[in-house]
Enzyme design. Sequence first.
Site, PDB file in Angstrom:
ATOM      1  CG  HIS A  52       5.674   0.146   0.667  1.00 51.52           C
ATOM      2  ND1 HIS A  52       4.594   0.890   0.234  1.00 51.52           N
ATOM      3  CD2 HIS A  52       6.182   0.818   1.713  1.00 51.52           C
ATOM      4  CE1 HIS A  52       4.485   1.957   0.991  1.00 51.52           C
ATOM      5  NE2 HIS A  52       5.425   1.943   1.888  1.00 51.52           N
TER       6      HIS A  52
HETATM    7  P1  TYD Z   1       3.422   4.777  -1.976  1.00 55.10           P
HETATM    8  O1  TYD Z   1       4.475   5.008  -0.958  1.00 55.10           O
HETATM    9  O2  TYD Z   1       3.504   3.510  -2.782  1.00 55.10           O
HETATM   10  O3  TYD Z   1       1.992   4.872  -1.289  1.00 55.10           O
HETATM   11  P2  TYD Z   1       1.165   3.833  -0.399  1.00 55.10           P
HETATM   12  O4  TYD Z   1       2.141   3.029   0.355  1.00 55.10           O
HETATM   13  O5  TYD Z   1       0.319   4.655   0.476  1.00 55.10           O
HETATM   14  O6  TYD Z   1       0.318   3.004  -1.283  1.00 55.10           O
HETATM   15  O7  TYD Z   1       3.386   6.031  -2.952  1.00 55.10           O
HETATM   16  C1  TYD Z   1       2.402   6.187  -3.946  1.00 55.10           C
HETATM   17  C2  TYD Z   1       2.961   7.078  -5.039  1.00 55.10           C
HETATM   18  O8  TYD Z   1       3.265   8.367  -4.530  1.00 55.10           O
HETATM   19  C3  TYD Z   1       4.246   6.536  -5.650  1.00 55.10           C
HETATM   20  O9  TYD Z   1       4.184   6.753  -7.051  1.00 55.10           O
HETATM   21  C4  TYD Z   1       5.343   7.386  -5.068  1.00 55.10           C
HETATM   22  C5  TYD Z   1       4.632   8.692  -4.763  1.00 55.10           C
HETATM   23  N1  TYD Z   1       5.186   9.341  -3.560  1.00 55.10           N
HETATM   24  C6  TYD Z   1       5.967  10.468  -3.687  1.00 55.10           C
HETATM   25  O10 TYD Z   1       6.239  10.961  -4.806  1.00 55.10           O
HETATM   26  N2  TYD Z   1       6.458  11.071  -2.564  1.00 55.10           N
HETATM   27  C7  TYD Z   1       6.191  10.577  -1.321  1.00 55.10           C
HETATM   28  O11 TYD Z   1       6.665  11.147  -0.302  1.00 55.10           O
HETATM   29  C8  TYD Z   1       5.400   9.389  -1.199  1.00 55.10           C
HETATM   30  C9  TYD Z   1       5.085   8.778   0.139  1.00 55.10           C
HETATM   31  C10 TYD Z   1       4.906   8.807  -2.348  1.00 55.10           C
END
Ligand code: TYD
Length: 138
Positions: A52
Amino acid sequence: MSIEFCKKIDLPKIHDPRGNLTFIEGCNHIPFNIQRVYYLYDVPGGAERGGHAHKELHQLIIAMSGSFDVILDDGRAKKRIQLNRSYNGLYVCPMMWRELDNFSSGAVCMVLASNCYDESDYYRDYNQFIQAVDSSKL
Ligand code: TYD
């Protein structure tokens, strides 16, 4: 935003025979104030994270333990950076597509972020990200 803005930052390191110490002050050692900290751990072998970009968020990514790779993509250029030291951070500016892979066993990835979690700040679709990059060039 260009990939050239994303750089490894050498963090202060206090050497000590009892164990080393590193510290980070927002707006001093890194170019933003810290509003949030999160970390990835227990990452299974072969897993990929990220995938992302953020519209406004600035981040610093640190390998607190073990190692992993960060692949950055600003829509024009791509760069793969390995992180494996707890006294190095990778500054990632807004509008940068990022993927994390090649996690070693026991790796811990800590992320310092300039804002609280906000789903509306994400581009989760690569084509939408590229469209946004292209329209900002017009
Ligand atoms: P995401 O940012 O997509 O993780 P990655 O990039 O490591 O794969 O986040 C994964 C899940 O966690 C998503 O459902 C959102 C949640 N999340 C939070 O609730 N708070 C946060 O600070 C972060 C980074 C993620």
